[in-house]
Design a protein around this motif. Structure first.
Motif, PDB file in Angstrom:
ATOM      1  N   ASN A  94       0.793  -1.067   0.080  1.00 25.10           N
ATOM      2  CA  ASN A  94       0.044   0.125  -0.040  1.00 25.10           C
ATOM      3  C   ASN A  94       0.816   1.261  -0.194  1.00 25.10           C
ATOM      4  OD1 ASN A  94       1.027  -0.307   2.453  1.00 25.10           O
ATOM      5  ND2 ASN A  94      -0.936   0.379   3.607  1.00 25.10           N
ATOM      6  N   LYS A  95       2.008   1.053   0.418  1.00 26.36           N
ATOM      7  CA  LYS A  95       3.123   2.368   0.282  1.00 26.36           C
ATOM      8  C   LYS A  95       3.428   2.559  -1.224  1.00 26.36           C
ATOM      9  CE  LYS A  95       3.589   2.643   4.883  1.00 26.36           C
ATOM     10  NZ  LYS A  95       3.018   3.668   5.682  1.00 26.36           N
ATOM     11  N   LYS A  96       3.577   3.719  -1.556  1.00 26.21           N
ATOM     12  CA  LYS A  96       4.277   4.079  -2.909  1.00 26.21           C
ATOM     13  C   LYS A  96       5.327   5.263  -2.914  1.00 26.21           C
ATOM     14  CE  LYS A  96       1.022   1.704  -5.034  1.00 26.21           C
ATOM     15  NZ  LYS A  96       1.485   0.352  -5.377  1.00 26.21           N
ATOM     16  N   GLY A  97       6.166   5.109  -3.615  1.00 22.06           N
ATOM     17  CA  GLY A  97       7.201   6.435  -3.727  1.00 22.06           C
ATOM     18  C   GLY A  97       8.146   6.239  -2.511  1.00 22.06           C
ATOM     19  N   TYR A 104      13.128  -0.416   0.829  1.00 22.31           N
ATOM     20  CA  TYR A 104      14.351  -1.086  -0.105  1.00 22.31           C
ATOM     21  C   TYR A 104      15.651  -0.538   0.447  1.00 22.31           C
ATOM     22  CZ  TYR A 104      12.230  -2.794  -4.528  1.00 22.31           C
ATOM     23  OH  TYR A 104      11.160  -3.485  -5.317  1.00 22.31           O
ATOM     24  N   VAL A 105      15.817   0.654   0.995  1.00 17.90           N
ATOM     25  CA  VAL A 105      17.017   1.121   1.463  1.00 17.90           C
ATOM     26  C   VAL A 105      17.238   0.374   2.716  1.00 17.90           C
ATOM     27  CG1 VAL A 105      18.271   3.019   2.399  1.00 17.90           C
ATOM     28  CG2 VAL A 105      16.994   3.421   0.427  1.00 17.90           C
ATOM     29  N   PHE A 106      16.134   0.152   3.646  1.00 18.13           N
ATOM     30  CA  PHE A 106      16.288  -0.555   4.940  1.00 18.13           C
ATOM     31  C   PHE A 106      16.760  -2.148   4.856  1.00 18.13           C
ATOM     32  CE2 PHE A 106      14.531  -3.593   7.926  1.00 18.13           C
ATOM     33  CZ  PHE A 106      15.296  -3.224   9.187  1.00 18.13           C
TER      34      PHE A 106
END
Length: 163
Positions: A94-97, A104-106
């Motif tokens: 449900n998260k975008k942007g 991804y970075v985590f």
């Protein structure tokens, strides 16, 4: 057995525990797909990096395996696929942007941090021409490709089950 092999063994055991605790029983088939497909990505990428002399894994859990394949079985074929399973199964769809980018970075940052700590404190990983940011970028790309395949596979699986 030296300290490095104990570290590898500990990472493998921790990975197995994570799989047992974090993969729901109804998602085991999807976890296998994620696990195996990521190995399709890491096999050639790892071989290229090692054969080009950019990175080295001097100590293996099974030293004789180093004669045939100098990549790290423990990291590229077990730990990283386990990280990819957790990544894809718990991805916030449900998260975008920015929220998706942080996710991804985590995960890529976790894997990169682990590799950098091992590179600087043990003989498990040696960077030659490799840099930590190459790990970060390649892990993010691998997770992206793997997650796209997983979502495609999941859609196909749902269509087959509906028929």
């Amino acid at each position: 057995m030296n300290l490095e092999r104990w570290i590898i063994l500990g990472i493998l055991l921790l990975s197995i525990m994570c799989l047992k605790l974090l993969v729901p029983r109804e998602k085991v088939r999807e976890a296998w797909v994620i696990f195996l497909f990521l190995q399709v990505i890491t096999w050639p990428a790892g071989l290229i990096a090692v054969e080009m002399g950019w990175i080295e894994y001097p100590i293996q859990l099974y030293p004789k395996a180093n004669l045939y394949n100098r990549t790290s079985f423990s990291f590229e074929f077990f730990l990283f696929p386990v990280v990819a399973i957790i990544f894809s199964l718990y991805f916030p769809r449900n998260k975008k942007g920015f929220g998706s980018l942080l996710y991804y970075v985590f995960f890529a940052g976790f894997f990169t941090f682990l590799e950098v700590v091992l590179e600087s404190n043990t003989k498990l990983v040696e960077y030659h021409e490799w840099k930590w940011y190459w790990t970060l970028v390649t892990v993010m790309i691998s997770l992206y490709i793997n997650d796209k395949f997983y979502r495609w596979f999941s859609k196909r699986l749902i269509l087959v089950e509906l028929k």
